[in-house]
Structure formats: C-alpha cells, structure tokens
Design a protein around this motif. Sequence first.
Motif, PDB file in Angstrom:
ATOM      1  N   GLY A 401       0.772  -1.239   0.000  1.00 22.48           N
ATOM      2  CA  GLY A 401       0.000   0.000   0.000  1.00 22.48           C
ATOM      3  C   GLY A 401       0.796   1.278   0.000  1.00 22.48           C
ATOM      4  N   GLU A 402       2.129   1.197  -0.118  1.00 25.01           N
ATOM      5  CA  GLU A 402       2.963   2.406  -0.125  1.00 25.01           C
ATOM      6  C   GLU A 402       4.375   2.050  -0.578  1.00 25.01           C
ATOM      7  OE1 GLU A 402       3.256   3.831   3.876  1.00 25.01           O
ATOM      8  OE2 GLU A 402       3.788   1.875   4.676  1.00 25.01           O
ATOM      9  N   GLY A 403       5.169   3.099  -0.833  1.00 26.43           N
ATOM     10  CA  GLY A 403       6.593   2.902  -1.074  1.00 26.43           C
ATOM     11  C   GLY A 403       6.983   2.427  -2.458  1.00 26.43           C
ATOM     12  N   THR A 404       6.065   2.513  -3.443  1.00 25.59           N
ATOM     13  CA  THR A 404       6.404   2.031  -4.793  1.00 25.59           C
ATOM     14  C   THR A 404       7.593   2.787  -5.374  1.00 25.59           C
ATOM     15  OG1 THR A 404       4.107   1.402  -5.210  1.00 25.59           O
ATOM     16  CG2 THR A 404       5.535   1.649  -7.130  1.00 25.59           C
ATOM     17  N   ALA A 405       7.617   4.101  -5.214  1.00 24.71           N
ATOM     18  CA  ALA A 405       8.707   4.909  -5.774  1.00 24.71           C
ATOM     19  C   ALA A 405      10.047   4.557  -5.123  1.00 24.71           C
ATOM     20  CB  ALA A 405       8.412   6.390  -5.594  1.00 24.71           C
ATOM     21  N   THR A 406      10.045   4.375  -3.795  1.00 25.28           N
ATOM     22  CA  THR A 406      11.287   4.022  -3.088  1.00 25.28           C
ATOM     23  C   THR A 406      11.785   2.644  -3.509  1.00 25.28           C
ATOM     24  OG1 THR A 406      10.680   5.381  -1.181  1.00 25.28           O
ATOM     25  CG2 THR A 406      12.321   3.653  -0.813  1.00 25.28           C
ATOM     26  N   LEU A 407      10.862   1.682  -3.617  1.00 28.73           N
ATOM     27  CA  LEU A 407      11.245   0.337  -4.055  1.00 28.73           C
ATOM     28  C   LEU A 407      11.784   0.366  -5.483  1.00 28.73           C
ATOM     29  CD1 LEU A 407       8.262  -1.735  -2.610  1.00 28.73           C
ATOM     30  CD2 LEU A 407      10.655  -1.860  -1.884  1.00 28.73           C
ATOM     31  N   THR A 408      11.136   1.146  -6.347  1.00 33.00           N
ATOM     32  CA  THR A 408      11.598   1.272  -7.735  1.00 33.00           C
ATOM     33  C   THR A 408      13.012   1.836  -7.785  1.00 33.00           C
ATOM     34  OG1 THR A 408       9.331   1.637  -8.492  1.00 33.00           O
ATOM     35  CG2 THR A 408      11.092   2.312  -9.981  1.00 33.00           C
ATOM     36  N   ALA A 409      13.260   2.884  -7.005  1.00 41.22           N
ATOM     37  CA  ALA A 409      14.590   3.508  -6.977  1.00 41.22           C
ATOM     38  C   ALA A 409      15.638   2.540  -6.430  1.00 41.22           C
ATOM     39  CB  ALA A 409      14.551   4.773  -6.130  1.00 41.22           C
ATOM     40  N   LEU A 410      15.274   1.779  -5.407  1.00 43.82           N
ATOM     41  CA  LEU A 410      16.208   0.809  -4.816  1.00 43.82           C
ATOM     42  C   LEU A 410      16.586  -0.265  -5.827  1.00 43.82           C
ATOM     43  CD1 LEU A 410      17.705  -0.392  -2.352  1.00 43.82           C
ATOM     44  CD2 LEU A 410      15.573  -1.584  -1.777  1.00 43.82           C
ATOM     45  N   GLY A 411      15.597  -0.807  -6.505  1.00 43.42           N
ATOM     46  CA  GLY A 411      15.877  -1.827  -7.519  1.00 43.42           C
ATOM     47  C   GLY A 411      16.711  -1.285  -8.666  1.00 43.42           C
ATOM     48  N   GLN A 412      16.435  -0.040  -9.060  1.00 44.99           N
ATOM     49  CA  GLN A 412      17.207   0.611 -10.121  1.00 44.99           C
ATOM     50  C   GLN A 412      18.678   0.734  -9.728  1.00 44.99           C
ATOM     51  OE1 GLN A 412      15.569   4.279 -11.966  1.00 44.99           O
ATOM     52  NE2 GLN A 412      17.419   5.278 -11.215  1.00 44.99           N
ATOM     53  N   ILE A 413      18.925   1.169  -8.494  1.00 46.25           N
ATOM     54  CA  ILE A 413      20.300   1.326  -8.002  1.00 46.25           C
ATOM     55  C   ILE A 413      21.024  -0.013  -7.976  1.00 46.25           C
ATOM     56  CG2 ILE A 413      21.655   1.859  -5.927  1.00 46.25           C
ATOM     57  CD1 ILE A 413      19.553   4.085  -5.368  1.00 46.25           C
ATOM     58  N   ALA A 414      20.348  -1.062  -7.471  1.00 47.21           N
ATOM     59  CA  ALA A 414      20.971  -2.384  -7.401  1.00 47.21           C
ATOM     60  C   ALA A 414      21.307  -2.920  -8.790  1.00 47.21           C
ATOM     61  CB  ALA A 414      20.047  -3.354  -6.667  1.00 47.21           C
ATOM     62  N   ALA A 415      20.370  -2.779  -9.721  1.00 45.48           N
ATOM     63  CA  ALA A 415      20.582  -3.297 -11.075  1.00 45.48           C
ATOM     64  C   ALA A 415      21.729  -2.584 -11.773  1.00 45.48           C
ATOM     65  CB  ALA A 415      19.294  -3.137 -11.891  1.00 45.48           C
ATOM     66  N   ILE A 416      21.797  -1.268 -11.626  1.00 44.77           N
ATOM     67  CA  ILE A 416      22.805  -0.514 -12.371  1.00 44.77           C
ATOM     68  C   ILE A 416      24.188  -0.636 -11.736  1.00 44.77           C
ATOM     69  CG2 ILE A 416      23.506   1.831 -13.016  1.00 44.77           C
ATOM     70  CD1 ILE A 416      20.618   2.360 -13.763  1.00 44.77           C
ATOM     71  N   TYR A 417      24.262  -0.684 -10.412  1.00 45.62           N
ATOM     72  CA  TYR A 417      25.568  -0.878  -9.785  1.00 45.62           C
ATOM     73  C   TYR A 417      26.167  -2.225 -10.179  1.00 45.62           C
ATOM     74  CZ  TYR A 417      26.548   3.084  -6.713  1.00 45.62           C
ATOM     75  OH  TYR A 417      26.892   4.330  -6.229  1.00 45.62           O
ATOM     76  N   VAL A 418      25.331  -3.267 -10.217  1.00 44.43           N
ATOM     77  CA  VAL A 418      25.841  -4.598 -10.565  1.00 44.43           C
ATOM     78  C   VAL A 418      26.127  -4.706 -12.056  1.00 44.43           C
ATOM     79  CG1 VAL A 418      25.289  -7.065 -10.657  1.00 44.43           C
ATOM     80  CG2 VAL A 418      24.735  -5.745  -8.612  1.00 44.43           C
ATOM     81  N   GLY A 419      25.145  -4.323 -12.885  1.00 50.07           N
ATOM     82  CA  GLY A 419      25.278  -4.554 -14.321  1.00 50.07           C
ATOM     83  C   GLY A 419      25.733  -3.375 -15.137  1.00 50.07           C
ATOM     84  N   GLY A 420      25.657  -2.168 -14.566  1.00 53.59           N
ATOM     85  CA  GLY A 420      25.971  -0.981 -15.356  1.00 53.59           C
ATOM     86  C   GLY A 420      27.443  -0.649 -15.455  1.00 53.59           C
ATOM     87  N   GLY A 421      28.281  -1.397 -14.783  1.00 53.79           N
ATOM     88  CA  GLY A 421      29.706  -1.147 -14.960  1.00 53.79           C
ATOM     89  C   GLY A 421      30.550  -1.141 -13.714  1.00 53.79           C
TER      90      GLY A 421
END
Length: 465
Positions: A401-421
């Motif tokens: 019921g809350e926190g979609t934007a924060t979860l989206t940002a967290l997943g984005q950071i994890a994905a890019i740190y690991v795979g983005g270089g």
Amino acid sequence: MGIELTALHWIYVVFIVLIIGFMVKRRDTTLICIVGIFLLSITATGDFVASISKVFSSFIYAITELLSTIIIICVIVAMSRVLLKTGINEVMVSPFAKIIKNPTLAFWTIGILMMLISWFFWPSPAVALLGAVLLPVAIRARLPALGVAMAMNLFGHGIALSGDFVIQGAPKLTADAAGLPVHEVISASIPLVIVMGIVTTVVAFLLLKRDMKRGTIDMIGNFDGETQEQEEVDTNLLSIRQKRIFAILIPIAFLLNVVAMSIFDLTGGDATALIGGTTLALLLLLSMFAHKNAGLEKTTSYLIQGFQFGFKVFGPVIPIAAFFYLGDSGFTQIIGNHLPEGSQGIINDLGVALAAVVPLTAEIAAVTVAGVGAITGLDGSGFSGISLVGSIANLFGTVIGEGTATLTALGQIAAIYVGGGTLVPWALIPAAAICNVSPFELARRNLIPVVIGLFVTTIVAMFLI
C-alpha cells in the motif's frame, strides 16, 4: 473481491521467472521475451497470424516509449566524439590536473569530475573524456591505475548512472514499468543514491589506501587484454584559443540547461529535449568550426557514430522492455482489450492477488527488490532488467500500500551498480581499457564496497517506505 487470475497472468509470471533465470546463467533473454510476447498474444486473441504481428508491434511500442532516451544518448555520444577529436576535452579538464597533488586528491577529484560529467554525457563517453587525460596525472600523484579505474567506475557507472538525474534514461525505464511519473522515482532515489554513493566510495578508498600501504597494488596498469579504440586527436583542427573558448562555453551551456530546468520546472521528456537540443547545437557549432568546409559531412559522420553506440546499448533492452510493457497499460495498446473485466493490468492484478495470500512487509519487499535488481544486472547491461525491477516494485508497492517509488529507486540502483559497470567484468571494459588494468581485478576490487553499499542502502530504504 479481487480479480480472478487467468492464464495470461500465469504466463506472465512464468516468463518473469524464466527471464531472471536466464540472466542468472548469463544468457541472453531476447528469445525468451519474444516467445513470452507471442504466448501472451495468442492466449489472449487465439489468432496465430495476429500474434506474430503483435510481437513486431510490441517492439514498435517499446521503441516509441524509449525513443527520446535512445536519441539523447546518441547525440551526446556524437558530441563527445568531437570533443575527443579536437582535444577540447583536454582543455576542459586541465585546470583540475593542477590540483591533483597526492593519491587522496587524485581519487576524489577524478571521481567527482567523473560523476559530474557522467550526469551530462553518460559514463562511457565520460571515461574517454577524462581517463586518457587524467590517468597520467593521477599516476604522477602516486594513485595506482587501478585506483583511477575504481574512482571512474564507482562515481560514473555507479553514482551518476544509478541516479541519472539529468538525462533521466534509467528513471524513465523504471518509472514507466512501475506506472509512476519520472519525477517521483527521481525524488525517491536521491537519498538512496547519496547513501549508496557515500558508502561504496568511502569503503573502496579505505581498502585501496590499506593495500597501497601494504604495497600490493601495481602503480601502472599492465593488463594486455581487450582495449578500447581511442579517437586520435587532431591538433590542427582548432587553435588553443578556440579550444579554451569552447571549453568554457560547453559547461556554461549545460549549466544554463540545469537552471532552465529548475526555473521552468522541466522534467522527464521536456528536460531530455532541452539537453538534446543544446547538445545538437553544440555538435553543429563544433563540427563547423573544427572541420570548416568539411563540417557538413563530418557532422553526419559524428551522428552516425553516436547512433551506432546508442542502438548497440539499447538493442538488448528493446525486447525485454516490450515484454514488460505488457504488464501494464501496454497490453491494451499492443494486444487489445482482452484482460478480465475490472483488471488494472497484469502487474496490478498480481499485486492484489499476492496481498490476499502473502503477509508481505516493507522489509521483505526491500530485500526482494534489491535482490532482483542485482540479479538482473548480471547480464552486464544494467538497463535490460530495470523494467523488470520497476514492475516488481509496482507489484510489491500495491501489496503493502505504499513505497512504490522508493522500491523502484532501490531496484534501479541495485541493477545498475551490478550490471551498469561496477561488478560484471564485461561491463567494466571501457574504464579498464583506459587504465590498462584487468576488468576482472577491477570487478574484484569493487565487490566488497558495492555489497556493503547495497546492504546499507536496503536498510535505509526499509525506513523510507
């Protein structure tokens, strides 16, 4: 009473699991995405011929959604080629070379410059803009080549790319998949990007200093692996005075863009368009000044190089984005109105169904989204999986019921740190090649700082949800 889950929902879930599984095995997911799109379409319509057409239509839809992001990256890379060719980049960074007097100043100066330039040029062009010029300066200041590569990686492919506040390519992808406005994801990502950036860079620097004292790091890179082709500088294209003028003009132009974004409240596509238009104007101006009578042809040549780079980067992204767009409003636009009555989209339906059977908490959601983001980054792109991350964040945000934007940002950071270089070796080649160090050694050096950073950032995200 919730929406009854149909075969379409279960097919979507199965293919999400398959995509993650193939990413973990470091296999390409294009074929899986295409098969998934086809099966969703034929299950919905029952029409074989139409379903084949829908696969192509889904690609068109994905490209249309991503086009502004692709084009901005293309024109920025095109302009970076002119800066490299004319040597303007050397003039732009030369003032900073005077202040790099010791390893500490070298690490943090190169890192912060990399971050600032990457916000406007993206990290890969920024590596070329900075690395070749500042690497010798840093080595003279007793910072090892591996330390230079770490600074460029963590500040550029880590901090700058995971937030992507100016070009907004990454938040555009995740926001679309999560069904959120881009500015919401960017706002939610700011504290997480800061925490992740501080933790990773400080830990990396402390470990680097420890090993420098032990004498276990070679000062000069000596890796004989794959190297990145360098653009040869033509010193006759512009005079020293002209290079200095453009070295001042270019940062001022982009600084004025940032001011305009703030004054006129430009975000998302409007901000991207402003940066793109400015970049194209500078590209034309630089090409005509540098190449004079051949400027018209050279402008086209630089644009071709930029478009080759842009579509090479986004080629793997388009099929997977096409699949994940079907989880939201893209389904109706691509396949048609074939979802159950009252459905809010496949992802939202799954979220509602999950809420009825799983006592999902904010803590479990944060750990899961960060884990999925890290897994999707294993393919070495960082971008191919962030649509998935956005979709899952939307699902979990619906459940709790809350926190979609924060979860989206967290997943984005994890994905890019690991795979983005910063962790996957084949994603590290630009920085490793510039510094002549092993991409595998660079990945190994980045591992502990990034893992610690993700752990701390995930905990912070739990409190922000």
